[in-house]
Motif scaffolding. Structure first.
Motif, short mmCIF file in Angstrom:
data_model
loop_
_atom_site.label_atom_id
_atom_site.label_comp_id
_atom_site.label_asym_id
_atom_site.label_seq_id
_atom_site.Cartn_x
_atom_site.Cartn_y
_atom_site.Cartn_z
N LYS A 12 0.98 -1.20 -0.10
CA LYS A 12 -0.29 -0.08 0.31
C LYS A 12 0.65 1.21 0.20
O LYS A 12 1.75 1.15 1.32
CB LYS A 12 -1.38 -0.04 0.90
N GLY A 13 0.59 1.97 -1.05
CA GLY A 13 1.39 3.58 -1.03
C GLY A 13 3.03 3.43 -1.27
O GLY A 13 3.15 4.50 -1.44
N LEU A 14 3.05 2.25 -2.35
CA LEU A 14 4.27 2.31 -2.46
C LEU A 14 4.37 1.88 -3.80
O LEU A 14 4.51 3.15 -5.07
CB LEU A 14 4.72 0.85 -1.89
N LEU A 67 0.35 -10.78 -0.86
CA LEU A 67 -0.26 -9.22 -0.19
C LEU A 67 1.05 -8.83 1.11
O LEU A 67 1.42 -11.19 1.28
CB LEU A 67 -1.20 -9.44 0.10
N PRO A 68 1.38 -8.70 1.91
CA PRO A 68 2.46 -8.53 2.93
C PRO A 68 1.16 -8.90 4.30
O PRO A 68 1.43 -8.22 4.76
CB PRO A 68 3.07 -6.97 2.81
N THR A 69 1.04 -10.08 3.92
CA THR A 69 0.07 -10.91 6.04
C THR A 69 1.34 -11.12 6.29
O THR A 69 0.67 -11.21 7.81
CB THR A 69 -0.39 -11.95 5.05
N ARG A 70 2.75 -11.23 6.48
CA ARG A 70 3.24 -12.11 7.74
C ARG A 70 3.53 -10.88 8.10
O ARG A 70 3.41 -9.62 7.83
CB ARG A 70 4.41 -12.94 7.00
N PRO A 71 4.01 -10.55 9.06
CA PRO A 71 5.15 -9.66 10.30
C PRO A 71 5.88 -9.16 9.28
O PRO A 71 6.91 -9.96 9.32
CB PRO A 71 5.87 -10.14 11.71
N ASP A 102 -5.80 -1.74 -0.66
CA ASP A 102 -6.82 -2.16 -0.03
C ASP A 102 -7.64 -2.18 -1.68
O ASP A 102 -6.90 -2.90 -2.48
CB ASP A 102 -7.54 -0.53 0.10
N GLU A 103 -8.96 -2.99 -1.42
CA GLU A 103 -9.43 -3.67 -2.41
C GLU A 103 -9.25 -2.61 -3.58
O GLU A 103 -9.41 -3.40 -5.01
CB GLU A 103 -11.02 -4.37 -1.99
N ALA A 104 -9.95 -1.98 -4.49
CA ALA A 104 -9.45 -0.97 -5.62
C ALA A 104 -8.33 -0.76 -5.84
O ALA A 104 -8.26 -0.79 -6.83
CB ALA A 104 -9.48 0.45 -5.11
#
Length: 211
Positions: free
Chosen positions: A72-74, A100-104, A114-116
């Motif tokens: 997000k944002g990058l 997606l970055p789900t791990r720490p 986000d979804e969009a």
């Protein structure tokens, strides 16, 4: 699975030609974002990474699946996605796997789009791009001399979700899963990291900055 940084070397490409499938990473199409996201060694450049990927594709007849970690944002904006799409097209991957970055993560500000933004990425990156759901389940702990050392070897590479970790340990050490984690924690070898309300386990020396 590889970060692809050594594909610029002919001997590395030659050794990989026998693989049925290769999954290198490509998260950015600008040097600035490449360094921001991947934090490569100072001797590595995006130009060399892209050149190695193109050279390998020209020599390789197996399946080439490129992994893209969306942050997000990058790298989820229109301009960055269009540049990434052009880079991916020049390589000619068979599939593009969106992760997606789900791990720490190492930094607390790293979040999934986000979804969009996800829909935008799939549209811009084309039909070969698909979102890869996070895998779970058990892991093989037979590779090392002991179950404990095999577990620590995996946790050194990446954190594991607590539920998956307990399920895995229960398979290899029935009735001893929780006690094994407690023993490793008491010995200072592992730690718990909370990410988006979920508990993960990692090796104790791994660093995670607090939000």
């Amino acid at each position: 699975i590889t970060n692809g940084s050594l594909l610029r070397l002919p001997e590395v490409r030659r050794d990989l030609l026998a693989a049925d499938a290769l999954m290198p990473s490509l998260d950015a199409a600008s040097e600035r974002l490449y360094r921001k996201i991947n934090r490569p060694h100072h001797s590595l450049t995006l130009e060399n990474l892209l050149g190695g990927l193109r050279d390998f594709r020209a020599e390789y007849s197996g399946q080439l699946w490129l992994e893209v970690m969306l942050i997000k944002g990058l790298n989820d904006g229109v301009n960055d996605l269009q540049a990434l799409s052009a880079a991916l097209e020049s390589i000619g991957a068979d599939e593009i796997h969106l992760l997606l970055p789900t791990r720490p993560p190492a930094e607390p500000w790293v979040e999934p789009p986000d979804e969009a933004a996800l829909q935008r990425a799939q549209f811009i990156l084309g039909k070969r791009a698909r979102l890869i759901a996070e895998s779970g389940g058990t892991f093989d702990l037979s590779a090392e001399g002991s179950v404990t050392e095999a577990l620590l070897s995996i946790l050194t590479r990446h954190p594991m979700r607590e539920s998956d970790l307990l399920t895995t340990l229960e398979k290899w050490l029935p009735g001893q899963a929780a006690q094994t984690l407690e023993t490793l924690s008491a010995a200072g070898r592992v730690q718990v990291v909370t990410r988006r309300g979920q508990r993960f386990w990692s090796v104790a020396q791994a660093k995670y900055l607090a939000a």
